[in-house]
Design a protein around this motif. Structure first.
Motif, PDB file in Angstrom:
ATOM      1  N   GLU A 123       0.778  -1.233   0.000  1.00 16.12           N
ATOM      2  CA  GLU A 123       0.000   0.000   0.000  1.00 16.12           C
ATOM      3  C   GLU A 123       0.820   1.299   0.000  1.00 16.12           C
ATOM      4  O   GLU A 123       0.469   2.215  -0.707  1.00 16.12           O
ATOM      5  CB  GLU A 123      -0.932   0.003   1.223  1.00 16.12           C
ATOM      6  CG  GLU A 123      -1.870  -1.165   1.260  1.00 16.12           C
ATOM      7  CD  GLU A 123      -3.171  -0.870   0.558  1.00 16.12           C
ATOM      8  OE1 GLU A 123      -3.538   0.308   0.493  1.00 16.12           O
ATOM      9  OE2 GLU A 123      -3.792  -1.807   0.077  1.00 16.12           O
ATOM     10  N   PRO A 124       1.876   1.439   0.798  1.00 16.81           N
ATOM     11  CA  PRO A 124       2.402   2.774   1.077  1.00 16.81           C
ATOM     12  C   PRO A 124       2.881   3.589  -0.119  1.00 16.81           C
ATOM     13  O   PRO A 124       2.655   4.773  -0.156  1.00 16.81           O
ATOM     14  CB  PRO A 124       3.554   2.541   2.040  1.00 16.81           C
ATOM     15  CG  PRO A 124       3.666   1.111   2.269  1.00 16.81           C
ATOM     16  CD  PRO A 124       2.626   0.415   1.474  1.00 16.81           C
ATOM     17  N   ALA A 125       3.545   2.999  -1.060  1.00 15.66           N
ATOM     18  CA  ALA A 125       4.172   3.814  -2.102  1.00 15.66           C
ATOM     19  C   ALA A 125       3.923   3.227  -3.488  1.00 15.66           C
ATOM     20  O   ALA A 125       4.854   2.886  -4.202  1.00 15.66           O
ATOM     21  CB  ALA A 125       5.653   3.926  -1.820  1.00 15.66           C
ATOM     22  N   TYR A 126       2.669   3.149  -3.872  1.00  9.98           N
ATOM     23  CA  TYR A 126       2.330   2.559  -5.169  1.00  9.98           C
ATOM     24  C   TYR A 126       2.936   3.371  -6.311  1.00  9.98           C
ATOM     25  O   TYR A 126       3.555   2.814  -7.211  1.00  9.98           O
ATOM     26  CB  TYR A 126       0.809   2.467  -5.321  1.00  9.98           C
ATOM     27  CG  TYR A 126       0.386   1.960  -6.674  1.00  9.98           C
ATOM     28  CD1 TYR A 126       0.500   0.613  -6.998  1.00  9.98           C
ATOM     29  CD2 TYR A 126      -0.094   2.831  -7.645  1.00  9.98           C
ATOM     30  CE1 TYR A 126       0.133   0.146  -8.242  1.00  9.98           C
ATOM     31  CE2 TYR A 126      -0.466   2.373  -8.891  1.00  9.98           C
ATOM     32  CZ  TYR A 126      -0.350   1.027  -9.185  1.00  9.98           C
ATOM     33  OH  TYR A 126      -0.710   0.573 -10.426  1.00  9.98           O
ATOM     34  N   ASP A 127       2.743   4.684  -6.283  1.00  6.43           N
ATOM     35  CA  ASP A 127       3.254   5.531  -7.365  1.00  6.43           C
ATOM     36  C   ASP A 127       4.772   5.485  -7.452  1.00  6.43           C
ATOM     37  O   ASP A 127       5.338   5.442  -8.542  1.00  6.43           O
ATOM     38  CB  ASP A 127       2.787   6.973  -7.187  1.00  6.43           C
ATOM     39  CG  ASP A 127       1.291   7.122  -7.372  1.00  6.43           C
ATOM     40  OD1 ASP A 127       0.712   6.292  -8.114  1.00  6.43           O
ATOM     41  OD2 ASP A 127       0.706   8.053  -6.788  1.00  6.43           O
ATOM     42  N   GLU A 128       5.423   5.480  -6.314  1.00  5.07           N
ATOM     43  CA  GLU A 128       6.890   5.393  -6.313  1.00  5.07           C
ATOM     44  C   GLU A 128       7.340   4.041  -6.857  1.00  5.07           C
ATOM     45  O   GLU A 128       8.306   3.953  -7.609  1.00  5.07           O
ATOM     46  CB  GLU A 128       7.441   5.589  -4.899  1.00  5.07           C
ATOM     47  CG  GLU A 128       8.958   5.577  -4.846  1.00  5.07           C
ATOM     48  CD  GLU A 128       9.489   5.719  -3.430  1.00  5.07           C
ATOM     49  OE1 GLU A 128      10.710   5.542  -3.258  1.00  5.07           O
ATOM     50  OE2 GLU A 128       8.712   5.987  -2.503  1.00  5.07           O
ATOM     51  N   GLY A 129       6.625   2.985  -6.508  1.00  6.56           N
ATOM     52  CA  GLY A 129       6.957   1.651  -7.015  1.00  6.56           C
ATOM     53  C   GLY A 129       6.769   1.543  -8.516  1.00  6.56           C
ATOM     54  O   GLY A 129       7.588   0.961  -9.217  1.00  6.56           O
TER      55      GLY A 129
END
Length: 173
Positions: free
Chosen positions: A29-35
């Motif tokens: 969940e925490p960093a979808y866009d960063e991933g």
């Protein structure tokens, strides 16, 4: 699939793979866009590394995958609203080629055209085929110009009466 540690270090991918590993361990969940951005950068760099190896024929499945991406970029360049097609266009794909889904239609079209030209040039280097970009974008421009001619205002059309009114009956002798 991540490469061996040696290959990741040799081609400068180790830091990005380590960061991606930390992101996966922290939870989905925490960093979808960063991933997504990180995975797309890794994918571009891995493709660049694979294509830089001299005298090696790349596998057919790789070339077919890139050809599908080339076709999708052409679709987006011709019709910028194709970025909303969730069956064929993923957020990873858009991030990989630098296409902003929230940009205006002309901006998305320009971004897709730039990405198409770059990928087409890579194909020319890898396979030796002739470039397709100039022909494609010339035909797209012609279609847009022709549609501009067709969409200009025309004279108002008169209504056609299918059953004209009768002139009445004349009296017999």
């Amino acid at each position: 699939m991540p490469p061996s540690r040696y290959v990741a270090l040799r081609y400068g991918l180790a830091d990005d793979y380590d960061r991606l590993d930390r992101l996966h361990r922290s939870g989905p969940e925490p960093a979808y866009d960063e991933g997504v951005a990180l995975e797309s950068r890794l994918c571009r760099n891995a493709e660049k590394a694979a294509e830089s190896i001299k005298d090696v024929r790349l596998p057919d499945f790789y070339l077919e995958k890139l050809n599908e991406e080339l076709e999708n970029l052409g679709r987006i360049a011709a019709s910028p609203d194709a970025v909303h097609d969730i069956l064929h266009i993923s957020p990873d794909f858009l991030a990989k080629y630098g296409i902003d889904k929230n940009a205006s239609a002309t901006e998305r079209s320009c971004q897709a055209e730039k990405a198409y030209r770059e990928l087409d040039a890579r194909f020319v280097r890898m396979t030796g085929r002739r470039p397709y970009a100039d022909e494609l974008f010339a035909s797209i421009r012609r279609k847009r110009e022709n549609s501009g001619i067709e969409n200009r205002p025309r004279q108002a059309q008169r209504t056609i009466l299918w059953n004209p009114p009768s002139k009445g009956r004349k009296m017999g002798i």
